[in-house]
Design an enzyme around this catalytic site. Structure first.
Site, PDB file in Angstrom:
ATOM      1  N   HIS A   1       1.940   7.877  -3.483  1.00 43.66           N
ATOM      2  CA  HIS A   1       2.174   6.606  -2.777  1.00 43.66           C
ATOM      3  C   HIS A   1       0.930   5.739  -2.923  1.00 43.66           C
ATOM      4  O   HIS A   1      -0.187   6.249  -2.915  1.00 43.66           O
ATOM      5  CB  HIS A   1       2.446   6.852  -1.281  1.00 43.66           C
ATOM      6  CG  HIS A   1       3.099   5.690  -0.623  1.00 43.66           C
ATOM      7  ND1 HIS A   1       2.384   4.633  -0.122  1.00 43.66           N
ATOM      8  CD2 HIS A   1       4.399   5.412  -0.410  1.00 43.66           C
ATOM      9  CE1 HIS A   1       3.220   3.743   0.387  1.00 43.66           C
ATOM     10  NE2 HIS A   1       4.449   4.190   0.230  1.00 43.66           N
TER      11      HIS A   1
ATOM     12  N   ASP B   1      10.965   9.205  -0.186  1.00 42.91           N
ATOM     13  CA  ASP B   1      12.132   9.443  -1.053  1.00 42.91           C
ATOM     14  C   ASP B   1      12.350  10.903  -1.409  1.00 42.91           C
ATOM     15  O   ASP B   1      13.368  11.239  -2.015  1.00 42.91           O
ATOM     16  CB  ASP B   1      11.964   8.637  -2.346  1.00 42.91           C
ATOM     17  CG  ASP B   1      12.008   7.139  -2.063  1.00 42.91           C
ATOM     18  OD1 ASP B   1      11.102   6.412  -2.511  1.00 42.91           O
ATOM     19  OD2 ASP B   1      12.941   6.710  -1.352  1.00 42.91           O
TER      20      ASP B   1
HETATM   21  C1  SDX Z   1       8.463   3.719  -2.176  1.00 44.97           C
HETATM   22  O1  SDX Z   1       4.712   0.672  -1.321  1.00 44.97           O
HETATM   23  C2  SDX Z   1       5.534   1.153  -0.465  1.00 44.97           C
HETATM   24  O2  SDX Z   1       5.324   1.139   0.723  1.00 44.97           O
HETATM   25  C3  SDX Z   1       6.823   1.691  -1.052  1.00 44.97           C
HETATM   26  C4  SDX Z   1       7.721   2.497  -0.098  1.00 44.97           C
HETATM   27  C5  SDX Z   1       8.383   1.591   0.939  1.00 44.97           C
HETATM   28  O3  SDX Z   1       8.774   2.116   2.007  1.00 44.97           O
HETATM   29  O4  SDX Z   1       8.622   0.399   0.639  1.00 44.97           O
HETATM   30  O5  SDX Z   1       6.956   3.498   0.553  1.00 44.97           O
HETATM   31  C6  SDX Z   1       8.883   3.154  -0.865  1.00 44.97           C
HETATM   32  O6  SDX Z   1       8.566   3.039  -3.168  1.00 44.97           O
HETATM   33  C7  SDX Z   1       7.870   5.107  -2.224  1.00 44.97           C
HETATM   34  C8  SDX Z   1       7.409   5.511  -3.660  1.00 44.97           C
HETATM   35  C9  SDX Z   1       8.629   5.971  -4.460  1.00 44.97           C
HETATM   36  N1  SDX Z   1       8.258   6.165  -5.877  1.00 44.97           N
HETATM   37  C10 SDX Z   1       8.163   7.419  -6.393  1.00 44.97           C
HETATM   38  O7  SDX Z   1       8.285   8.466  -5.751  1.00 44.97           O
HETATM   39  C11 SDX Z   1       7.891   7.449  -7.897  1.00 44.97           C
HETATM   40  C12 SDX Z   1       6.846   8.519  -8.218  1.00 44.97           C
HETATM   41  N2  SDX Z   1       5.531   8.056  -7.712  1.00 44.97           N
HETATM   42  C13 SDX Z   1       4.664   7.346  -8.571  1.00 44.97           C
HETATM   43  O8  SDX Z   1       5.232   6.692  -9.638  1.00 44.97           O
HETATM   44  C14 SDX Z   1       3.474   6.705  -7.876  1.00 44.97           C
HETATM   45  O9  SDX Z   1       2.914   7.647  -7.069  1.00 44.97           O
HETATM   46  C15 SDX Z   1       3.703   5.424  -7.107  1.00 44.97           C
HETATM   47  C16 SDX Z   1       4.380   4.389  -7.940  1.00 44.97           C
HETATM   48  C17 SDX Z   1       4.497   5.687  -5.885  1.00 44.97           C
HETATM   49  C18 SDX Z   1       2.327   4.918  -6.689  1.00 44.97           C
HETATM   50  O10 SDX Z   1       1.685   4.596  -7.840  1.00 44.97           O
HETATM   51  P1  SDX Z   1       0.179   3.999  -7.834  1.00 44.97           P
HETATM   52  O11 SDX Z   1      -0.357   3.823  -6.478  1.00 44.97           O
HETATM   53  O12 SDX Z   1       0.174   2.830  -8.745  1.00 44.97           O
HETATM   54  O13 SDX Z   1      -0.620   5.180  -8.429  1.00 44.97           O
HETATM   55  P2  SDX Z   1      -0.912   5.378  -9.951  1.00 44.97           P
HETATM   56  O14 SDX Z   1       0.346   5.254 -10.741  1.00 44.97           O
HETATM   57  O15 SDX Z   1      -2.079   4.524 -10.328  1.00 44.97           O
HETATM   58  O16 SDX Z   1      -1.336   6.931  -9.991  1.00 44.97           O
HETATM   59  C19 SDX Z   1      -2.665   7.314  -9.608  1.00 44.97           C
HETATM   60  C20 SDX Z   1      -2.860   8.658 -10.297  1.00 44.97           C
HETATM   61  C21 SDX Z   1      -2.561   8.608 -11.792  1.00 44.97           C
HETATM   62  O17 SDX Z   1      -3.305   9.626 -12.400  1.00 44.97           O
HETATM   63  P3  SDX Z   1      -4.731   9.197 -13.116  1.00 44.97           P
HETATM   64  O18 SDX Z   1      -4.367   8.326 -14.300  1.00 44.97           O
HETATM   65  O19 SDX Z   1      -5.541   8.460 -12.064  1.00 44.97           O
HETATM   66  O20 SDX Z   1      -5.351  10.532 -13.529  1.00 44.97           O
HETATM   67  O21 SDX Z   1      -1.934   9.623  -9.752  1.00 44.97           O
HETATM   68  C22 SDX Z   1      -1.037  10.030 -10.765  1.00 44.97           C
HETATM   69  C23 SDX Z   1      -1.119   9.020 -11.870  1.00 44.97           C
HETATM   70  O22 SDX Z   1      -0.803   9.605 -13.123  1.00 44.97           O
HETATM   71  N3  SDX Z   1       0.291  10.056 -10.152  1.00 44.97           N
HETATM   72  C24 SDX Z   1       1.205  10.989 -10.376  1.00 44.97           C
HETATM   73  C25 SDX Z   1       2.301  10.643  -9.560  1.00 44.97           C
HETATM   74  N4  SDX Z   1       2.017   9.519  -8.886  1.00 44.97           N
HETATM   75  C26 SDX Z   1       0.771   9.159  -9.262  1.00 44.97           C
HETATM   76  N5  SDX Z   1       1.206  12.085 -11.172  1.00 44.97           N
HETATM   77  C27 SDX Z   1       2.339  12.826 -11.145  1.00 44.97           C
HETATM   78  N6  SDX Z   1       3.431  12.571 -10.380  1.00 44.97           N
HETATM   79  C28 SDX Z   1       3.449  11.476  -9.583  1.00 44.97           C
HETATM   80  N7  SDX Z   1       4.502  11.211  -8.849  1.00 44.97           N
END
Ligand code: SDX
Length: 435
Positions: free
Chosen positions: A309, A366
Site C-alpha cells: 500500500h 483487497d
Molecule cells: C487500494 O491509495 C489507497 O488508499 C488505495 C486504497 C483505497 O482504499 O482507495 O487503499 C485501495 O487500491 C489498495 C491497493 C490495491 N492494489 C493491490 O493490491 C495491487 C498490488 N499492490 C501493489 O501494486 C502496490 O503495493 C501498490 C500499487 C498498492 C502501491 O504501490 P506503490 O506505493 O507505488 O509502491 P511501489 O510500486 O513503488 O513498490 C515499492 C516496492 C517496490 O520494490 P522496489 O523496486 O522498491 O525494490 O515494493 C514492491 C515494489 O516492487 N512491491 C511489491 C508489491 N507492492 C509493492 N512487490 C511484490 N508484491 C507487491 N504487491
C-alpha cells in the site's frame, strides 16, 4: 526534536534562499506550503505519483500509515463498524457528523425515493455485450445520468447535497444490481421501500420471481461492514481523479464516472478481483513458495495482489477487520472456501519473508474482501463494482469539500526533457505536404 511548532522552512539554492511557510495538521503532520514557490523562485517541485505531495487540506478522513489508523471525521473505523450502518457513515462523510434520528429518517427516505433508475436508462443495457465488465457499464451509465437528472455541479448545486448524495448512492446501487441481472439474463428486480440500503441491494441482486431470496441478517450486517470499510480513504487515486475532474466545474456525475474508471485499475480497486484470480492460480499450481519468489523477482511482472500500500506500512486496519469477519461469516453460514486457506498460507509465508518485511508489504483491503464476496454469492466481475458502491459517499464528500474550498482548476506543471528548438529543416526529408 523539540516540541516547538515550526511554521517556516528556508530553501537555499545557489546563492539564493527563500522562506516557505510550514503548515501543521490536526495530528501534527507538517507540510511545506509551496503554493507560491514558482512565483518566488521560478522553481517547481517534482514528485511523480505524488507520494510526497499533499494536494489539499481535508477534514474528511485521517490515515496514519505507520500506525495503521483510519478515521472518518475523527471516528475510528473499528468503532463505526460496530455501532452504525453504511448509510450513517455516508451521512457522516458528507456532513461531518453522524445523523440524528430525524436526519437519518429523512436521509433514508431520500435514498428510497431516489432508488429507481430512470426507466429510459434501461435501454443502455441492450447496447452492451452481455459480458461487458460492470465497471465499464457503470462509468458509462453514471456519466449519462447528467442527461437524465438535474445538473449538479460546483456552480449550480440546484438541490441540497443530501438530494445529490442520495441520488448518486441509491440509483447507482440499483444500476449495479441491474447490470448483474442483465449479465445473467434474468429480469431485473426493483428496489423495495421496506428494505434497508444493503438488504435492498442483496435482494435486487439475488431475488427472482421463481426463487425468492432469503435475506439473512448476518449477510446484511456483513455488507454494511464491508461498505463502511471501503467508504473513503482520503486522497487515493480515484478520489484524486474526482477532485481533479471536479475542479474543471463539470457536473457531479462526470466526476463520479471518472472515479469509477480510476478505481477499476488492478493496482487500485480492481485488485480485489485480481486477488481471487491470483489465489485460484496458486491453488491450482499448489506451490505457494514459487509465487512468493516470483513476487520478489524484479524481472518478473508478477506481484502479490492485495499486498502492499502506498500509505500503510503495516497491516491495513481494514484488512484485519475483513479477515476476522471472513472467518466468522464462513463459520456462521457453514461454508468453506479453499481459497481462504491459500490466502492464509500466502500471508503466513509473506509476513515472515525479509523482502516483504523490509518493503513493508502487508495485506491491504483487497486481500480478503473477495473471499467474503464469493461467500455472499457475488460474482467476481462484480467485486470492483462493490468497492465502487461503497466509495460513492467518499467521492461525493471530497467533491463537495473541493468545490467549497478550491476555485481554481487543478493544473500541475512539469519538467520538460524533450528536444530543444529544432533549427535544421526537419521537414526536408519528409514528403512535401500534399497541397
Ligand atoms: C487500494 O491509495 C489507497 O488508499 C488505495 C486504497 C483505497 O482504499 O482507495 O487503499 C485501495 O487500491 C489498495 C491497493 C490495491 N492494489 C493491490 O493490491 C495491487 C498490488 N499492490 C501493489 O501494486 C502496490 O503495493 C501498490 C500499487 C498498492 C502501491 O504501490 P506503490 O506505493 O507505488 O509502491 P511501489 O510500486 O513503488 O513498490 C515499492 C516496492 C517496490 O520494490 P522496489 O523496486 O522498491 O525494490 O515494493 C514492491 C515494489 O516492487 N512491491 C511489491 C508489491 N507492492 C509493492 N512487490 C511484490 N508484491 C507487491 N504487491
Amino acid at each position: 526534536m523539540s516540541n516547538e511548532k515550526i511554521d517556516r522552512a528556508t530553501l537555499t539554492f545557489g546563492d539564493r534562499s527563500v522562506e516557505l511557510p510550514v503548515v501543521t495538521g490536526t495530528e501534527g503532520e507538517c507540510a511545506l506550503d509551496i503554493s507560491h514557490l514558482r512565483e518566488k523562485t521560478k522553481l517547481v517541485t517534482l514528485d511523480p505519483g505524488l507520494g510526497n505531495t499533499a494536494s489539499c487540506f481535508s477534514k474528511i478522513t485521517y490515515i496514519d500509515g505507520e500506525r495503521g489508523i483510519l478515521r472518518y471525521r475523527g471516528i475510528p473505523i473499528e468503532k463505526l463498524v460496530e455501532k452504525v450502518m453504511f448509510i450513517d457513515v455516508a451521512y457522516l462523510l458528507v456532513h461531518g457528523v453522524l445523523p440524528t434520528e430525524e436526519e437519518r429518517h429523512n436521509f433514508s427516505q431520500l435514498l428510497n425515493f431516489n432508488s429507481l433508475m430512470h426507466e429510459d436508462m434501461r435501454h443502455f443495457f441492450d447496447l452492451f455485450p452481455h459480458d461487458a465488465h460492470p465497471m465499464h457499464i457503470l462509468s458509462t451509465m453514471i456519466n449519462a445520468m447528467a442527461a437524465f437528472y438535474p445538473n449538479v455541479d460546483s456552480k449550480s448545486l440546484v438541490e441540497n447535497i443530501d438530494q445529490a448524495t442520495a441520488r448518486v448512492i441509491s440509483i447507482v446501487r440499483t444500476m449495479a444490481a441491474f447490470v448483474y441481472k442483465k449479465s445473467i439474463g434474468e429480469p431485473v428486480v426493483y428496489p423495495r421501500h421496506d428494505l434497508s440500503y444493503c438488504a435492498n441491494f442483496l435482494n435486487m441482486m439475488f431475488d427472482s420471481p421463481v426463487k425468492p431470496y432469503q435475506i439473512r441478517p448476518e449477510t446484511v450486517r456483513l455488507l454494511n461492514i464491508l461498505f463502511i470499510l471501503h467508504a473513503d480513504h482520503e486522497q487515493n487515486c480515484s478520489t484524486t481523479a474526482v477532485r481533479v475532474i471536479g475542479s474543471a466545474q463539470v457536473n457531479l456525475y462526470a466526476t463520479i464516472s471518472a472515479g469509477i474508471s480510476a478505481l477499476s485499475g488492478p493496482l487500485h480497486g480492481g485488485a480485489n478481483q485480481a486477488v481471487i484470480e491470483m489465489l485460484r492460480t496458486i491453488q491450482e499450481d499448489g506451490d505457494v513458495d514459487k509465487f512468493i519468489k516470483m513476487a520478489k523477482d524484479k524481472s518478473n511482472p508478477f506481484r502479490l495482489m492485495g499486498f502492499g500500500h502506498r500509505v500503510y506500512k503495516i497491516y491495513d486496519p481494514r484488512a484485519s477487520i475483513i479477515r476476522r469477519e471472513c472467518e466468522q461469516y464462513l463459520k456462521t453460514i457453514h461454508y468453506s472456501d479453499p481459497l481462504l486457506d491459500v490466502a492464509h498460507r500466502i500471508e503466513e509465508a509473506a509476513l515472515k519473508d525479509p523482502y516483504f518485511i523490509d518493503h513493508h508489504l502487508y495485506p491491504n483491503v483487497d486481500f480478503y474482501s473477495g473471499i467474503l464476496y464469493r461467500a455472499m454469492g457475488i460474482p467476481e466481475n462484480m467485486f470492483t463494482a462493490m468497492f465502487a458502491l461503497a466509495r460513492l459517499p467518499g467521492w461525493v464528500a471530497h467533491w463537495q469539500e473541493m468545490i467549497g474550498s478550491q476555485t481554481k482548476i487543478t493544473r500541475p506543471r512539469q519538467v520538460y526533457v524533450g528536444k530543444p528548438l529544432q533549427t535544421s529543416d526537419v521537414f526536408a526529408s519528409k514528403n512535401p505536404l500534399l497541397i
